[in-house]
Every structure is written in structure tokens, then in C-alpha cells.
Design an enzyme around this catalytic site. Structure first.
Site, PDB file in Angstrom:
ATOM      1  N   LYS A 183       0.995  -0.943   0.194  1.00  0.00           N
ATOM      2  CA  LYS A 183       0.047  -0.099   0.861  1.00  0.00           C
ATOM      3  C   LYS A 183       1.160   1.303  -0.154  1.00  0.00           C
ATOM      4  O   LYS A 183       1.597   1.601   0.944  1.00  0.00           O
ATOM      5  CB  LYS A 183      -1.239  -0.012   1.396  1.00  0.00           C
ATOM      6  CG  LYS A 183      -1.137   1.389   1.584  1.00  0.00           C
ATOM      7  CD  LYS A 183      -2.966   0.785   2.659  1.00  0.00           C
ATOM      8  CE  LYS A 183      -3.473   2.454   2.288  1.00  0.00           C
ATOM      9  NZ  LYS A 183      -4.529   2.563   3.562  1.00  0.00           N
TER      10      LYS A 183
ATOM     11  N   LYS B 247      -1.703  -1.789  -3.819  1.00  0.00           N
ATOM     12  CA  LYS B 247      -2.266  -0.253  -4.166  1.00  0.00           C
ATOM     13  C   LYS B 247      -2.518   0.722  -3.498  1.00  0.00           C
ATOM     14  O   LYS B 247      -1.450   0.496  -3.361  1.00  0.00           O
ATOM     15  CB  LYS B 247      -3.654  -0.259  -2.828  1.00  0.00           C
ATOM     16  CG  LYS B 247      -4.675   0.544  -2.373  1.00  0.00           C
ATOM     17  CD  LYS B 247      -5.490   0.587  -0.917  1.00  0.00           C
ATOM     18  CE  LYS B 247      -5.700   1.507  -0.416  1.00  0.00           C
ATOM     19  NZ  LYS B 247      -6.372   1.210   1.006  1.00  0.00           N
TER      20      LYS B 247
HETATM   21  C1  PBG Z   1      -7.701   3.547   5.990  1.00  0.00           C
HETATM   22  C2  PBG Z   1      -7.840   3.645   4.613  1.00  0.00           C
HETATM   23  C3  PBG Z   1      -7.906   4.725   3.268  1.00  0.00           C
HETATM   24  C4  PBG Z   1      -7.746   3.868   2.026  1.00  0.00           C
HETATM   25  C5  PBG Z   1      -8.665   2.384   2.292  1.00  0.00           C
HETATM   26  N1  PBG Z   1      -8.042   2.100   3.481  1.00  0.00           N
HETATM   27  C6  PBG Z   1      -6.663   6.128   3.263  1.00  0.00           C
HETATM   28  C7  PBG Z   1      -5.247   5.837   3.876  1.00  0.00           C
HETATM   29  O1  PBG Z   1      -4.083   4.904   3.226  1.00  0.00           O
HETATM   30  O2  PBG Z   1      -5.220   6.805   4.350  1.00  0.00           O
HETATM   31  C8  PBG Z   1      -8.241   4.697   0.531  1.00  0.00           C
HETATM   32  C9  PBG Z   1      -9.084   3.916  -0.164  1.00  0.00           C
HETATM   33  C10 PBG Z   1      -9.345   5.302  -1.529  1.00  0.00           C
HETATM   34  O3  PBG Z   1      -8.800   5.491  -1.562  1.00  0.00           O
HETATM   35  O4  PBG Z   1     -10.044   4.507  -2.299  1.00  0.00           O
HETATM   36  N2  PBG Z   1      -6.714   2.600   6.310  1.00  0.00           N
END
Ligand code: PBG
Ligand code: ZN
Length: 331
Positions: A201, A254
Site C-alpha cells: 500500500k 494499492k
Molecule cells: C485507511 C484507508 C485508506 C483507504 C483504504 N483504507 C486511506 C488512507 O490510507 O489514507 C483508501 C481507499 C480509497 O482511496 O479508495 N486505512
């Protein structure tokens, strides 16, 4: 013509729509789509999210009317995100596993309403902490690794006990996959609940609309000490291998489209695992905005985006386009 080398002519192989479809190693199917949905604590809420066109925050009482028609069209899985608006947030994210919180209520409701629907739950603390970060911090502002992993595991176990088929930690704290797997096994859920790790991520600019939707922007600083630097191919590979070794059942990359090389790496590093990718909020918003600006046709671009992910090697896609794909794939 006689001078043309036989190996130069490729067009004979894809002159027909059917022969073109045979050029894909794998095709996108409804079962590969997981729909992210936002659950809030006002049980009757339906609040549209301006930065995520077509998406909304839903109260549990609205889930039947919202999800029912999608299940009819072939929806097979959802991933739940909690958006509590009326809770007291603290530094360890206490409301995350409140038995009367929106996520746990939604799991139970969906299990009852739609017995065949696969229910995944995002597991994170940022929607529930006073500081808006994804872990537990020391007084000096640094991440406290052990309590972070332990707290994330507690929350994951609570969702598994409530009936989630899958828990998906998105926090990026070190060691959380091992702690969650241990907690699930020790409580007898080792064979009841899938562990899907947001392994690679990245600290992306593409989460903007989600933070808007979930109210989860950090109160100070950023997430660069736990989410991966966008240039970090090596770290991404190490994170994927670590999470596999710690017991992840599914690994995820992701965001998706800017990271197709990472998806391809993950497919090679974890060839025996399902591979998920998340077409995140900003990717979705970008595709929609481009179509509205006349840059391309929405449907053509939406297909091109997910087909590239399948080509790169993913077997599961989290996408806000799921309702539209259910229609398009029915035609
Ligand atoms: C937070 C989380 C995020 C997303 C999923 N879980 C945002 C972040 O890490 O700031 C992003 C999902 C999306 O943008 O569709 N743990
Ligand atoms: Zn988070």
C-alpha cells in the site's frame, strides 16, 4: 505482397471480435469484483459523497434497499468501511470494535439479509483515533509497533466474531499480519475467516476522495512512515513476501493502475495466493472526471483500467465501478 515476410502479418489473428477476445489470458468476471461501501452510524443515513460521484455513506437500515438489487445483478462480495460520526475517538481507536458500532451491526445485518454475500471488512484505526492515524503512537509521535499490531488484531478478531468472511488490515503497521493470524487461530477462527493483507500500500495522492468520505485524514503529519514510498519497488516486494510468510491468505496492491508493475511482481512472488488490487477512490474519480471532460467514453475507459489489472496478474479487484460492471457484464 509476395515480398512480405509471413511473420510480419499479425492482423489476421484479431480481425473478428471473437478472435480479439481470445487474445486475453483471463477475462474479468463478476466474481472478481469486490465493492467498497461506507457504513455510517446514523442508521437511516443516505449521504452522497461529492468527491466520489455515485457513492454514498449508508446507514444499516438502508442496506437492504441498496445491496438487494446489486445481489440480484450478481454482486458476490463487499468490503465495509466504518464512518462513525457520533463517537468519542481516542488514541487507541476504541470505537473500532464497539459491538454497537456501524461495521459490526452492518456485518450482522448483511449476513442475515444476504446469506450468499461474501463480507470483507477493512480493518484500521484511522477512522476511530483522535489523531486520525492508522496505528498507536508514542508520546514523541513515533509509531508504537507492538500495541499497534495488538490493537489491530483485536479489532480484526471482533469483526471475524461478528461474522465477517474476511478481514483486511489497511493500516500498514509492521507485524500485524502475524498478530491477526495468531489471534484468529487462538480464538478458533483460523479456518473461518480469510486474512487479506493490504501488503503493498503506497503513500498515494489518490486517497483524497476516500478521506473525504471516511473523515479519516490525519490531524497532523502524513502517512509516509508506514505507507510505502511510490518509488519503492524493492520495499513492495519485501512487504509482499513478508505478509505471505506471516500468514496472509490474499495479498493486495494499492492503488492499482499506477502500480501495475507491482501487481506483476506480486503475481510472480506469490503465485500460489489470490492477488487483489484496489482501484482506489482517486483512480475512480479520475476516470469519471475524464469521461465528464470528454476525454474518453466512461465504459471504455473503466474496462480498459480493470482489464490492465487482470492482465498484470490480479485475480480480485476492489472497485467503486462494481455496480456499473454488474450491468455491463450482464449485456
Ligand atoms: C485507511 C484507508 C485508506 C483507504 C483504504 N483504507 C486511506 C488512507 O490510507 O489514507 C483508501 C481507499 C480509497 O482511496 O479508495 N486505512
Ligand atoms: Zn487507516
Amino acid at each position: 505482397m509476395a515480398s512480405m515476410d509471413i511473420a510480419s502479418i499479425l492482423q489476421g489473428g484479431y480481425q473478428h471480435p471473437l478472435s480479439r477476445s481470445w487474445q486475453a489470458r483471463r477475462h474479468i468476471t463478476k466474481s472478481m469484483l469486490m465493492y467498497p461501501i461506507f457504513i455510517t452510524d446514523d442508521p437511516d443515513a443516505y449521504v452522497e459523497i461529492p468527491s466520489l460521484p455515485g457513492q454514498a455513506r449508508w446507514g444499516v437500515n438502508k442496506l437492504e434497499g441498496f445491496i438487494g438489487p446489486l445481489v440480484q445483478k450478481g454482486l458476490q462480495s463487499v468490503i465495509l468501511f466504518g464512518v462513525p460520526l457520533n463517537c468519542v475517538k481516542d488514541d487507541r481507536g476504541t470505537p473500532a470494535d464497539d459491538p454497537s458500532g456501524p461495521v459490526i451491526l452492518a456485518i450482522k445485518k448483511l449476513r442475515t439479509l444476504f446469506p450468499s454475500l461474501y463480507i470483507a471488512c477493512d480493518v484500521c484505526l484511522c477512522e476511530y483515533t483522535s489523531h486520525g492515524h492508522c496505528g498507536v503512537f508514542r508520546l514523541d509521535g513515533s509509531i508504537d509497533q507492538e500495541p499497534s499490531a495488538a490493537r489491530i488484531a483485536e479489532v480484526a478478531l471482533a469483526y471475524a466474531k461478528a461474522g465477517a468472511h474476511c478481514v483486511a488490515p489497511s493500516d500498514m503497521m509492521d507485524g500485524r499480519i502475524k498478530s491477526i493470524k495468531r489471534a484468529l487461530i487462538d480464538a478458533g477462527y483460523g479456518n473461518q475467516c480469510t486474512l487479506m493483507s493490504y501488503s503493498a500500500k503506497f503513500a498515494s495522492a489518490l486517497y483524497g476522495p476516500f478521506r473525504d468520505a471516511a473523515g479519516s485524514a490525519p490531524a497532523f503529519g502524513d502517512r509516509k512512515c508506514y505507507q510505502l514510498p511510490p518509488q519503492a519497488k524493492g520495499l513492495a516486494r519485501r512487504a509482499i513476501q513478508r505478509d505471505v510468510a506471516e500468514g496472509a491468505d490474499i495479498v493486495m496492491v494499492k492503488p492499482a493502475m499506477p502500480y501495475l508493475d507491482i501487481i506483476q511482481d506480486a503475481a510472480q512472488l506469490a503465485p500460489d495466493h489470490p492477488l487483489a488490487c484496489y482501484q482506489v477512490s482517486g483512480e475512480y474519480a479520475m476516470v469519471v472526471a475524464g469521461a465528464r471532460a470528454g476525454v474518453y467514453d466512461l465504459r471504455t475507459m473503466a474496462f480498459e483500467s480493470v482489464e490492465s489489472m487482470v492482465r498484470a496478474g490480479c485475480t480480485l479487484i476492489l472497485t467503486y465501478f462494481t455496480p456499473q460492471f454488474l450491468d455491463w457484464l450482464s449485456e
